[in-house]
Design a protein around this motif. Structure first.
Motif, PDB file in Angstrom:
ATOM      1  N   GLN A   1     -45.801  26.005  -6.954  1.00  0.00           N
ATOM      2  CA  GLN A   1     -46.318  26.806  -5.911  1.00  0.00           C
ATOM      3  C   GLN A   1     -45.167  27.013  -4.861  1.00  0.00           C
ATOM      4  OE1 GLN A   1     -50.355  25.758  -4.490  1.00  0.00           O
ATOM      5  NE2 GLN A   1     -50.943  25.111  -6.846  1.00  0.00           N
TER       6      GLN A   1
ATOM      7  N   TYR B   1     -44.559  28.196  -0.867  1.00  0.00           N
ATOM      8  CA  TYR B   1     -45.129  28.826   0.178  1.00  0.00           C
ATOM      9  C   TYR B   1     -43.810  29.333   1.143  1.00  0.00           C
ATOM     10  CZ  TYR B   1     -49.401  26.401  -1.318  1.00  0.00           C
ATOM     11  OH  TYR B   1     -50.549  25.787  -1.972  1.00  0.00           O
TER      12      TYR B   1
ATOM     13  N   PRO C   1     -48.830  26.429   5.867  1.00  0.00           N
ATOM     14  CA  PRO C   1     -48.147  27.175   4.720  1.00  0.00           C
ATOM     15  C   PRO C   1     -48.942  28.333   4.259  1.00  0.00           C
ATOM     16  CG  PRO C   1     -48.119  24.762   4.446  1.00  0.00           C
ATOM     17  CD  PRO C   1     -49.120  25.024   5.423  1.00  0.00           C
TER      18      PRO C   1
ATOM     19  N   THR D   1     -47.890  31.424  -7.540  1.00  0.00           N
ATOM     20  CA  THR D   1     -47.919  30.010  -8.123  1.00  0.00           C
ATOM     21  C   THR D   1     -47.240  30.290  -9.566  1.00  0.00           C
ATOM     22  OG1 THR D   1     -49.830  29.415  -7.203  1.00  0.00           O
ATOM     23  CG2 THR D   1     -49.718  28.564  -9.466  1.00  0.00           C
TER      24      THR D   1
ATOM     25  N   PHE E   1     -47.924  20.810  -8.688  1.00  0.00           N
ATOM     26  CA  PHE E   1     -49.361  20.243  -8.892  1.00  0.00           C
ATOM     27  C   PHE E   1     -49.277  19.190  -9.822  1.00  0.00           C
ATOM     28  CE2 PHE E   1     -53.725  20.521  -7.921  1.00  0.00           C
ATOM     29  CZ  PHE E   1     -54.146  20.217  -9.046  1.00  0.00           C
TER      30      PHE E   1
ATOM     31  N   ARG F   1     -63.176  21.548  -3.525  1.00  0.00           N
ATOM     32  CA  ARG F   1     -62.047  20.600  -3.239  1.00  0.00           C
ATOM     33  C   ARG F   1     -61.420  20.772  -1.930  1.00  0.00           C
ATOM     34  NH1 ARG F   1     -59.512  18.186  -8.736  1.00  0.00           N
ATOM     35  NH2 ARG F   1     -61.407  17.458  -9.471  1.00  0.00           N
TER      36      ARG F   1
ATOM     37  N   TYR G   1     -58.615  19.208   0.836  1.00  0.00           N
ATOM     38  CA  TYR G   1     -57.351  18.243   0.824  1.00  0.00           C
ATOM     39  C   TYR G   1     -57.045  18.085   2.457  1.00  0.00           C
ATOM     40  CZ  TYR G   1     -56.984  19.128  -3.897  1.00  0.00           C
ATOM     41  OH  TYR G   1     -57.168  19.536  -5.340  1.00  0.00           O
TER      42      TYR G   1
ATOM     43  N   TYR H   1     -53.176  16.835   4.543  1.00  0.00           N
ATOM     44  CA  TYR H   1     -51.877  16.750   4.522  1.00  0.00           C
ATOM     45  C   TYR H   1     -51.370  16.565   6.043  1.00  0.00           C
ATOM     46  CZ  TYR H   1     -51.930  18.518  -0.247  1.00  0.00           C
ATOM     47  OH  TYR H   1     -52.164  18.868  -1.643  1.00  0.00           O
TER      48      TYR H   1
ATOM     49  N   PHE I   1     -49.460  14.365   1.225  1.00  0.00           N
ATOM     50  CA  PHE I   1     -50.679  14.293   0.974  1.00  0.00           C
ATOM     51  C   PHE I   1     -51.353  12.839   1.666  1.00  0.00           C
ATOM     52  CE2 PHE I   1     -54.558  14.326  -1.510  1.00  0.00           C
ATOM     53  CZ  PHE I   1     -54.695  13.138  -1.881  1.00  0.00           C
TER      54      PHE I   1
ATOM     55  N   TYR J   1     -58.091  13.608  -0.395  1.00  0.00           N
ATOM     56  CA  TYR J   1     -58.684  14.759  -0.771  1.00  0.00           C
ATOM     57  C   TYR J   1     -60.430  14.441  -1.136  1.00  0.00           C
ATOM     58  CZ  TYR J   1     -58.898  14.605  -5.958  1.00  0.00           C
ATOM     59  OH  TYR J   1     -59.144  14.405  -7.263  1.00  0.00           O
TER      60      TYR J   1
ATOM     61  N   GLU K   1     -59.465  10.450  -3.345  1.00  0.00           N
ATOM     62  CA  GLU K   1     -58.082   9.779  -3.285  1.00  0.00           C
ATOM     63  C   GLU K   1     -57.777   9.535  -2.119  1.00  0.00           C
ATOM     64  OE1 GLU K   1     -55.464  10.997  -6.030  1.00  0.00           O
ATOM     65  OE2 GLU K   1     -53.657   9.877  -5.194  1.00  0.00           O
TER      66      GLU K   1
ATOM     67  N   LEU L   1     -52.726  19.303   8.167  1.00  0.00           N
ATOM     68  CA  LEU L   1     -53.196  20.556   7.568  1.00  0.00           C
ATOM     69  C   LEU L   1     -53.989  20.156   6.677  1.00  0.00           C
ATOM     70  CD1 LEU L   1     -49.194  21.318   6.536  1.00  0.00           C
ATOM     71  CD2 LEU L   1     -51.025  22.790   7.835  1.00  0.00           C
TER      72      LEU L   1
ATOM     73  N   ARG M   1     -59.469  24.278  -2.526  1.00  0.00           N
ATOM     74  CA  ARG M   1     -59.316  24.997  -3.861  1.00  0.00           C
ATOM     75  C   ARG M   1     -60.611  24.673  -4.581  1.00  0.00           C
ATOM     76  NH1 ARG M   1     -57.817  22.906  -8.990  1.00  0.00           N
ATOM     77  NH2 ARG M   1     -57.506  20.750  -8.866  1.00  0.00           N
TER      78      ARG M   1
ATOM     79  N   GLN N   1     -54.815  26.377  -9.768  1.00  0.00           N
ATOM     80  CA  GLN N   1     -54.277  25.089  -8.994  1.00  0.00           C
ATOM     81  C   GLN N   1     -53.906  25.489  -7.699  1.00  0.00           C
ATOM     82  OE1 GLN N   1     -51.560  23.501 -11.668  1.00  0.00           O
ATOM     83  NE2 GLN N   1     -52.691  22.693 -13.167  1.00  0.00           N
ATOM     84  N   THR N   2     -53.976  26.721  -7.265  1.00  0.00           N
ATOM     85  CA  THR N   2     -53.647  27.154  -5.887  1.00  0.00           C
ATOM     86  C   THR N   2     -54.406  26.461  -4.844  1.00  0.00           C
ATOM     87  OG1 THR N   2     -52.837  29.422  -6.829  1.00  0.00           O
ATOM     88  CG2 THR N   2     -52.886  29.182  -4.555  1.00  0.00           C
ATOM     89  N   GLN N   3     -53.961  25.944  -4.038  1.00  0.00           N
ATOM     90  CA  GLN N   3     -54.479  25.526  -2.733  1.00  0.00           C
ATOM     91  C   GLN N   3     -54.262  26.565  -1.563  1.00  0.00           C
ATOM     92  OE1 GLN N   3     -53.760  21.213  -1.796  1.00  0.00           O
ATOM     93  NE2 GLN N   3     -53.961  20.757  -3.788  1.00  0.00           N
ATOM     94  N   TYR N   4     -55.096  26.659  -0.614  1.00  0.00           N
ATOM     95  CA  TYR N   4     -55.062  27.679   0.367  1.00  0.00           C
ATOM     96  C   TYR N   4     -54.943  26.655   1.905  1.00  0.00           C
ATOM     97  CZ  TYR N   4     -55.852  31.069  -3.181  1.00  0.00           C
ATOM     98  OH  TYR N   4     -55.501  31.791  -4.238  1.00  0.00           O
ATOM     99  N   PHE N   5     -54.159  27.173   2.525  1.00  0.00           N
ATOM    100  CA  PHE N   5     -53.846  26.044   3.817  1.00  0.00           C
ATOM    101  C   PHE N   5     -54.564  26.851   4.984  1.00  0.00           C
ATOM    102  CE2 PHE N   5     -51.531  22.322   2.761  1.00  0.00           C
ATOM    103  CZ  PHE N   5     -51.097  22.746   1.367  1.00  0.00           C
ATOM    104  N   GLY N   6     -55.164  25.973   5.913  1.00  0.00           N
ATOM    105  CA  GLY N   6     -55.289  26.356   7.183  1.00  0.00           C
ATOM    106  C   GLY N   6     -54.068  26.428   8.220  1.00  0.00           C
TER     107      GLY N   6
END
Lengths: 111, 114
Positions: free
Chosen positions: A33, A35, A43, A48, A92, B31, B33, B35, B45, B48, B56, B91, B95, B101-106
């Motif tokens: 990915q 960002y 980010p 992706t 990933f 899910r 996470y 960071y 990381f 999560y 983990e 952070l 997801r 597999q894309t993660q969206y961040f705040g």
């Protein structure tokens, strides 16, 4: 732990020029990915890529995933000042269920 | 706005104090996470969750750090007895398992420990 190396760390160019950012690893990722991050913000996902050899275009941005899924590149055509920011690649790890980030490339596009 | 939200956006504290950050993920994402990002570096990381279970934890997460997601929705990250080295951007990302597999961040919480 898989590592991602980004190069260059910093890039300063004039508006209208092209640039390429590289993201390399010795390990295979199930996806990668890209960002962009502005100062003081989180980010923001650009793209992706999942399949080896895949090329994706987002307006003036072209992303490529290496055939072996170990490396990727981001190419910006005719850069504009609005492209200024920190570009991050993140791989990933399917087994680990988490992202491993590169160190980032700080891009400055001067008008 | 249905994106990931984090509060507070900024926190300044004195060394030795405890701080707590909150993350509200995208509502249907199971899910979540955490960071940490120091100046000039990419995010690293920390930990999560899948629903309420913490699956983990990184070695970066010392005993002074604890994260919870009690009802499988929002999460909190607490740092006890803060140290100057804890200064960073924290952070949160979310997801949906099985939806890519894309993660969206705040937007992150920036912590400064004096």
């Amino acid at each position: 732990t898989q590592l991602l190396e980004q190069s260059p760390q910093f890039l300063s160019i004039q508006e209208g020029e092209n640039l390429t950012v590289y993201c390399n690893s010795s390990s295979v990722f199930s996806s990668l990915q890209w960002y962009r991050q502005e100062p003081g913000e989180g980010p923001v996902l650009l793209v992706t890529v999942v399949t080896g050899g895949e090329v994706k275009k987002l307006k003036r941005l072209t992303f490529q995933f290496g055939d072996a899924r170990k490396d990727s590149s981001l190419h910006i055509t005719a850069a504009q000042p609005g492209d200024t920011g920190l570009y991050l690649c993140a791989g990933f790890e399917a087994a680990g269920n988490k992202l491993t980030f590169g160190g980032g490339t700080r891009v400055l596009v001067k008008p | 706005d249905t994106g990931v939200s984090q509060n507070p956006r900024h926190k300044i504290t004195k060394r030795g104090q405890n701080v707590t950050f909150r993350c509200d993920p995208i509502s249907e994402h199971n899910r979540l996470y955490w960071y940490r990002q120091t100046l000039g570096q990419g995010p690293e990381f920390l930990t999560y969750f899948q629903n309420e279970a913490q699956l983990e934890k990184s070695r970066l997460l010392s005993d002074r750090f604890s994260a919870e997601r009690p009802k499988g929705s929002f999460s909190t990250l607490e740092i006890q007895r803060t140290e100057q080295g804890d200064s960073a951007m924290y952070l949160c990302a979310s997801r949906m398992q099985g939806a890519g597999q894309t993660q969206y961040f705040g937007p992150g919480t920036r912590l400064l420990v004096l």
